[in-house]
Design a protein around this motif. Structure first.
Motif, mmCIF file in Angstrom:
data_model
loop_
_atom_site.group_PDB
_atom_site.id
_atom_site.type_symbol
_atom_site.label_atom_id
_atom_site.label_comp_id
_atom_site.label_asym_id
_atom_site.label_seq_id
_atom_site.Cartn_x
_atom_site.Cartn_y
_atom_site.Cartn_z
ATOM 1 N N ALA A 1 -2.817 1.742 -6.306
ATOM 2 C CA ALA A 1 -1.588 1.071 -5.882
ATOM 3 C C ALA A 1 -1.475 -0.344 -6.459
ATOM 4 O O ALA A 1 -0.378 -0.826 -6.733
ATOM 5 C CB ALA A 1 -1.516 1.018 -4.359
ATOM 6 N N CYS A 2 -2.619 -1.000 -6.640
ATOM 7 C CA CYS A 2 -2.647 -2.381 -7.166
ATOM 8 C C CYS A 2 -3.530 -2.408 -8.407
ATOM 9 O O CYS A 2 -4.712 -2.783 -8.311
ATOM 10 C CB CYS A 2 -3.181 -3.354 -6.114
ATOM 11 N N PRO A 3 -3.031 -1.984 -9.537
ATOM 12 C CA PRO A 3 -3.864 -1.820 -10.738
ATOM 13 C C PRO A 3 -4.611 -3.090 -11.143
ATOM 14 O O PRO A 3 -5.658 -3.010 -11.794
ATOM 15 C CB PRO A 3 -2.846 -1.415 -11.810
ATOM 16 N N SER A 4 -4.101 -4.259 -10.739
ATOM 17 C CA SER A 4 -4.788 -5.494 -11.128
ATOM 18 C C SER A 4 -6.028 -5.755 -10.277
ATOM 19 O O SER A 4 -6.856 -6.603 -10.616
ATOM 20 C CB SER A 4 -3.819 -6.679 -11.012
ATOM 21 N N ASN A 5 -6.163 -5.059 -9.176
ATOM 22 C CA ASN A 5 -7.318 -5.243 -8.294
ATOM 23 C C ASN A 5 -8.363 -4.158 -8.562
ATOM 24 O O ASN A 5 -8.037 -3.015 -8.902
ATOM 25 C CB ASN A 5 -6.898 -5.169 -6.822
ATOM 26 N N ILE A 6 -9.627 -4.534 -8.392
ATOM 27 C CA ILE A 6 -10.727 -3.594 -8.585
ATOM 28 C C ILE A 6 -10.871 -2.723 -7.347
ATOM 29 O O ILE A 6 -10.870 -3.220 -6.221
ATOM 30 C CB ILE A 6 -12.049 -4.343 -8.859
ATOM 31 N N ALA A 7 -10.973 -1.422 -7.560
ATOM 32 C CA ALA A 7 -11.116 -0.482 -6.443
ATOM 33 C C ALA A 7 -12.535 -0.520 -5.901
ATOM 34 O O ALA A 7 -13.514 -0.691 -6.657
ATOM 35 C CB ALA A 7 -10.756 0.926 -6.884
ATOM 36 N N THR A 8 -12.650 -0.347 -4.599
ATOM 37 C CA THR A 8 -13.962 -0.292 -3.949
ATOM 38 C C THR A 8 -14.190 1.044 -3.268
ATOM 39 O O THR A 8 -15.339 1.405 -2.993
ATOM 40 C CB THR A 8 -14.076 -1.407 -2.899
ATOM 41 N N HIS A 9 -13.103 1.777 -2.965
ATOM 42 C CA HIS A 9 -13.215 3.050 -2.266
ATOM 43 C C HIS A 9 -12.291 4.086 -2.911
ATOM 44 O O HIS A 9 -11.405 3.751 -3.702
ATOM 45 C CB HIS A 9 -12.841 2.901 -0.784
ATOM 46 N N ARG A 10 -12.543 5.311 -2.515
ATOM 47 C CA ARG A 10 -11.664 6.411 -2.935
ATOM 48 C C ARG A 10 -11.360 7.246 -1.702
ATOM 49 O O ARG A 10 -12.263 7.603 -0.931
ATOM 50 C CB ARG A 10 -12.316 7.298 -3.990
ATOM 51 N N CYS A 11 -10.067 7.547 -1.527
ATOM 52 C CA CYS A 11 -9.656 8.384 -0.406
ATOM 53 C C CYS A 11 -9.743 9.843 -0.835
ATOM 54 O O CYS A 11 -9.131 10.249 -1.828
ATOM 55 C CB CYS A 11 -8.223 8.054 0.021
ATOM 56 N N ARG A 12 -10.530 10.614 -0.075
ATOM 57 C CA ARG A 12 -10.717 12.014 -0.425
ATOM 58 C C ARG A 12 -9.410 12.800 -0.315
ATOM 59 O O ARG A 12 -9.070 13.603 -1.185
ATOM 60 C CB ARG A 12 -11.771 12.649 0.495
ATOM 61 N N ARG A 26 -5.244 1.347 8.907
ATOM 62 C CA ARG A 26 -4.309 0.953 9.960
ATOM 63 C C ARG A 26 -3.174 1.955 10.143
ATOM 64 O O ARG A 26 -2.679 2.156 11.241
ATOM 65 C CB ARG A 26 -3.716 -0.433 9.656
ATOM 66 N N VAL A 27 -2.742 2.565 9.065
ATOM 67 C CA VAL A 27 -1.583 3.464 9.106
ATOM 68 C C VAL A 27 -1.977 4.771 9.789
ATOM 69 O O VAL A 27 -3.013 5.361 9.469
ATOM 70 C CB VAL A 27 -1.043 3.737 7.686
ATOM 71 N N ASN A 28 -1.137 5.195 10.735
ATOM 72 C CA ASN A 28 -1.440 6.396 11.497
ATOM 73 C C ASN A 28 -1.610 7.629 10.586
ATOM 74 O O ASN A 28 -2.452 8.496 10.846
ATOM 75 C CB ASN A 28 -0.346 6.676 12.526
ATOM 76 N N ALA A 29 -0.813 7.729 9.524
ATOM 77 C CA ALA A 29 -0.844 8.915 8.658
ATOM 78 C C ALA A 29 -2.143 9.031 7.876
ATOM 79 O O ALA A 29 -2.530 10.128 7.450
ATOM 80 C CB ALA A 29 0.342 8.893 7.697
ATOM 81 N N THR A 30 -2.837 7.882 7.683
ATOM 82 C CA THR A 30 -4.028 7.917 6.822
ATOM 83 C C THR A 30 -5.284 7.394 7.503
ATOM 84 O O THR A 30 -6.354 7.384 6.884
ATOM 85 C CB THR A 30 -3.782 7.086 5.545
ATOM 86 N N LYS A 31 -5.173 6.917 8.739
ATOM 87 C CA LYS A 31 -6.331 6.260 9.341
ATOM 88 C C LYS A 31 -7.513 7.212 9.567
ATOM 89 O O LYS A 31 -8.652 6.762 9.706
ATOM 90 C CB LYS A 31 -5.933 5.587 10.650
ATOM 91 N N ASN A 32 -7.250 8.534 9.615
ATOM 92 C CA ASN A 32 -8.343 9.491 9.778
ATOM 93 C C ASN A 32 -8.848 10.051 8.447
ATOM 94 O O ASN A 32 -9.705 10.943 8.442
ATOM 95 C CB ASN A 32 -7.896 10.649 10.679
ATOM 96 N N HIS A 33 -8.297 9.548 7.330
ATOM 97 C CA HIS A 33 -8.762 10.021 6.019
ATOM 98 C C HIS A 33 -10.190 9.555 5.750
ATOM 99 O O HIS A 33 -10.633 8.520 6.273
ATOM 100 C CB HIS A 33 -7.840 9.512 4.914
ATOM 101 N N ILE A 34 -10.872 10.286 4.942
ATOM 102 C CA ILE A 34 -12.257 9.946 4.579
ATOM 103 C C ILE A 34 -12.246 9.020 3.370
ATOM 104 O O ILE A 34 -11.722 9.388 2.302
ATOM 105 C CB ILE A 34 -13.063 11.216 4.258
ATOM 106 N N LEU A 35 -12.811 7.825 3.523
ATOM 107 C CA LEU A 35 -12.897 6.845 2.437
ATOM 108 C C LEU A 35 -14.333 6.767 1.968
ATOM 109 O O LEU A 35 -15.258 6.577 2.762
ATOM 110 C CB LEU A 35 -12.412 5.487 2.923
ATOM 111 N N LEU A 36 -14.532 6.887 0.656
ATOM 112 C CA LEU A 36 -15.872 6.911 0.074
ATOM 113 C C LEU A 36 -16.084 5.687 -0.813
ATOM 114 O O LEU A 36 -15.225 5.350 -1.639
ATOM 115 C CB LEU A 36 -16.059 8.193 -0.767
ATOM 116 N N GLU A 37 -17.237 5.040 -0.671
ATOM 117 C CA GLU A 37 -17.544 3.869 -1.492
ATOM 118 C C GLU A 37 -17.847 4.313 -2.931
ATOM 119 O O GLU A 37 -18.594 5.270 -3.144
ATOM 120 C CB GLU A 37 -18.744 3.118 -0.919
ATOM 121 N N LEU A 38 -17.283 3.578 -3.897
ATOM 122 C CA LEU A 38 -17.469 3.941 -5.298
ATOM 123 C C LEU A 38 -18.918 3.807 -5.731
ATOM 124 O O LEU A 38 -19.410 4.591 -6.560
ATOM 125 C CB LEU A 38 -16.559 3.089 -6.192
#
Length: 756
Positions: free
Chosen positions: A142-153, A169-181
């Motif tokens: 979403a922010c190509p100028s920023n370095i990613a730290t996680h990936r949403c499965r 924070r967002v209800n639609a995604t708050k239960n998604h699994i986030l993985l550290e790069l």
């Protein structure tokens, strides 16, 4: 052991985060047969190749060398399991024909989407390679100028720190699994990179179903199942996961079969390589033999030597080229299998069912093609050639081209056959056809090559002993690959026929020999009554026999050896009755050489025998082995011959007016054997004694020369049994009984004329 995934039957959309190296719960693929709360163990897809290898092999177009993308350069999978970007595919194909730039196989691509489906598995692999190479250089989706730290499965997106917080924070995604790069970099699992494919017709819906209708066969979403793939129209909808699991198993089974073929190819490749080495070694051996023979002829035959080497080079090049071509084809086939196997492993590693199903048919077709492909299971060539130079040294320059030849046989055993005619009978000669072919089913001989080929025709009797080794053979009239072979079994039962070239078996066949039914089979040793030969126009006075004729009309002359003409390496007793072979160092008296036999190491009888009449004489042969004989060493020869041919060569056998029996070391029996042959046809073979130090043999042979019918009969004198009959003996001039003994350092030979 591979890491595994515990799949649970749960209604939750996503599993909890996996722990590295541990089993995790994956409810995404429920099994309808499992009760709630039960778990199924499934493999986690893993990648074994390094990122750079993955990139070169799977992520770069083989034509433009650009990285695949989601647009015009998206991946297209060819039937050979190599890939191109879509742009290069359209540029490369000509008239619906496309040649793969990697393996050069041409494919028909009239229906591009069906023949070369889009390969969406590469998208996940691109993300995997990015993280493995440098996770700190991956930009936020979403922010190509920023370095990613996680990936949403679930979203299959890279997230920077801010997007990660927003995601939680967002209800639609708050239960998604986030993985550290950083943790993903240490893992070889592809599962975290698998993204859900969306329907092209209904972009908001995932492709979770699969239509199994024959004309459909594709992943669909829920809306497609309701709108276009209705069961009322013959469509059948199943879970994409269920269908994918079934297809994966089919691919796994096909892969096992394909790899078995690969092992067979590797085995044949090893045989081809070994044959290449044998061809090279034999080439060196033949060259050494050529050099040894031609060195003794000095400059007269130097040109002939060069010509023969050129012929040898041509024949070897043909063999090597055929073997190299076969080797290259086998390597190519093996390479195709290995590449397809690796690709298949890669495809099977994805849990993304729709992506896999899009390429399933292409993979299956390729694996089946490689599994069903034909290839010869034996080398196309054999190291079967040699150098023939019999009698070359003693011949004149004009005979070089005629007598010295490079022979080469390209017989391919699977294409060689033996055809027996009627049932074979004991002691009855029979002719059968041997068809010899090369790997292309062509004749294996050069012009005239059969006559000089180092070929043996081996007949083994039911006891496993060699019964015949020199059978008559000739090329069938008008044929270049069919041999007429004549054999004469010496006993009943199952025999084994082998045709060997340089002791390499080319043809092997068993046959049955039945008891004889003719008169000769019932009455052994009875006199044959062949058509009498023509009476010579000029008859000479025959010397009166020393003893009167018997009542049966058989004369028994008193035989003695001619001492004055005996070879210097033999000893004759004072009464002329006893012959012994001796070495030069054992001579006790001066030996004048002018009148003696020069080449023939033997002696002839003092008196000859001639038409008309029937004459019988007997010779006792005694053999004592001092030390084992080498391969095919001669021991003795007994025979009759015209005086004009005695002394021309080491033996009289093979001369036009000579008939004889040979005792020699026989390689196949590894013994001293008796051979009687006539016109290249073996009439009789028998083992006399072992080829061992101290072995002995004593035998009395009787000989009946029937000048009226042109027969020379050989008997076992003691038991009065006929051994063999030699036909077509020319008795128009005097014939002299002869005896020869060889290799006195290895064997003692004594021959004594007996009183009969």
């Amino acid at each position: 052991m591979p890491r595994t995934l515990l799949r649970a039957n749960s209604n939750n959309r996503r599993p909890p985060p996996p722990s590295r190296g541990k089993k995790i719960l994956d409810p995404r693929k429920p099994n309808s047969k499992m009760a709630e709360g039960e778990f199924e163990v499934v493999p986690i897809p893993q990648v074994s190749l390094a990122p750079d290898q993955l990139s070169r092999k799977f992520l770069l177009c083989q034509v433009c060398n650009d990285i695949y993308n989601e647009d015009g350069k998206h991946t297209r999978l060819l039937p050979c399991l190599h890939s191109l970007c879509f742009e290069c595919l359209n540029k490369t194909k000509v008239n619906d024909q496309l040649q793969c730039p990697t393996c050069k196989v041409t494919h028909n691509v009239s229906n591009v989407d069906k023949t070369c489906p889009r390969d969406n598995t590469r998208r996940d692999l691109m993300d995997f390679v990015k993280v493995k190479r440098a996770p700190t250089a991956v930009g936020c989706t979403a922010c190509p100028s920023n370095i990613a730290t996680h990936r949403c499965r679930q979203c299959a997106e890279f997230l920077c720190g801010e997007c990660e917080s927003a995601h939680k924070r967002v209800n639609a995604t708050k239960n998604h699994i986030l993985l550290e790069l950083e943790k993903l970099k240490q893992s070889s699992d592809l599962d975290a990179f698998c993204r859900q494919l969306l329907c092209s017709e209904h972009p908001d819906n995932d492709l979770k179903l699969y239509c199994t209708k024959e004309s459909c066969q594709k992943p669909v979403c829920m809306m497609c199942a309701i709108v276009t793939c209705k069961e009322t129209n013959g469509h059948k909808i199943e879970s994409a996961d269920t269908v994918a699991n079934s297809k994966r198993q089919i691919i796994r089974d096909q892969k096992v079969k394909m790899e078995d073929v690969g092992k067979q190819i590797q085995s044949v490749t090893n045989d081809v390589k070994a044959e290449q080495e044998m061809v090279s070694k034999l080439r060196k051996s033949v060259e050494d033999e050529i050099d040894k023979t031609f060195d003794s002829l000095e400059q007269i035959i130097s040109r002939g030597r060069a010509d023969l080497k050129k012929t040898l080079e041509d024949d070897v090049m043909v063999k090597q080229d055929n073997l190299k071509t076969q080797d290259a084809d086998l390597k190519r086939m093996r390479s195709e299998i290995e590449e397809s196997s690796k690709f298949t492993d890669q495809a099977l590693a994805y849990t993304n069912a729709p992506a896999f199903l899009q390429v399933y048919q292409t993979i299956q077709n390729r694996l089946k093609t490689l599994t069903d492909q034909f290839f010869d299971k034996e080398p196309h060539e054999m190291a079967t050639f040699g150098f023939h130079a019999k009698g070359l040294v003693s011949e004149i320059q004009s005979k070089v081209a005629e007598m010295a030849n490079i022979w080469s046989v390209s017989a391919f055993p699977p294409n060689c056959k033996v055809e027996f005619g009627d049932d074979l009978e004991e002691n009855k000669a029979a002719t059968f056809i041997v068809k010899l072919k090369d790997f292309q089913k062509k004749g294996p001989f050069k012009d005239g090559g059969l006559d000089v080929t180092d070929m043996k025709i081996i007949i083994k009797d039911p006891k496993g002993k060699c019964a015949e080794t020199e059978c008559a053979r000739k090329m069938k009239k008008g044929s270049t690959d069919e041999l007429e072979v004549t054999v004469k079994p010496t006993m009943t039962g199952r025999h084994s026929l082998e045709i060997r070239v340089l002791d390499r078996v080319v043809v092997s066949k068993d046959f049955e020999s039945k008891p004889g039914t003719g008169f000769a089979a019932v009455v052994r040793g009875s006199r044959k009554e062949p058509s009498p030969q023509k009476t010579p126009p000029v008859r000479r006075e025959v010397p009166k026999p020393e003893q009167p004729a018997t009542p049966l009309g058989i004369q028994k002359p008193d035989m003695t050896f001619d001492r004055d003409k005996a070879h210097k390496d033999v000893s004759i007793s004072a009464d002329g009755k006893v012959f012994k072979n001796i070495s030069a160092g054992d001579q006790t008296e001066p030996v004048p050489s002018n009148s003696r036999l020069q080449k023939y190491k033997g002696a002839l009888c003092a008196k000859g025998i001639k038409y008309p009449g029937r004459y019988y004489y007997a010779i006792k042969m005694e053999i004592k082995v001092k030390k084992p004989l080498d391969k095919s060493n001669l021991v003795y020869e007994l025979g009759i011959a015209r005086k004009s041919v005695i002394g021309k060569n080491l033996v009289v056998e093979g001369e036009k007016f000579a008939w004889s029996m040979i005792g020699a070391h026989h390689v196949d029996c590894d013994a001293i054997c008796l051979h009687i042959a006539h016109n290249n046809h073996l009439l009789y073979h028998e083992v006399l004694t072992k080829n061992e130090t101290g072995s002995t043999m004593e035998r009395v042979f009787g000989f009946l020369l029937d000048t009226e019918f042109g027969q020379w009969k050989v008997f076992d004198h003691k038991i009065e049994k006929e051994i063999c009959v030699v036909e077509s003996v020319d008795c128009s001039e005097f014939l002299y009984p002869v005896v020869a003994g060889y290799n006195p350092n290895s064997v003692e030979v004594t021959a004594t004329f007996m009183d009969v």
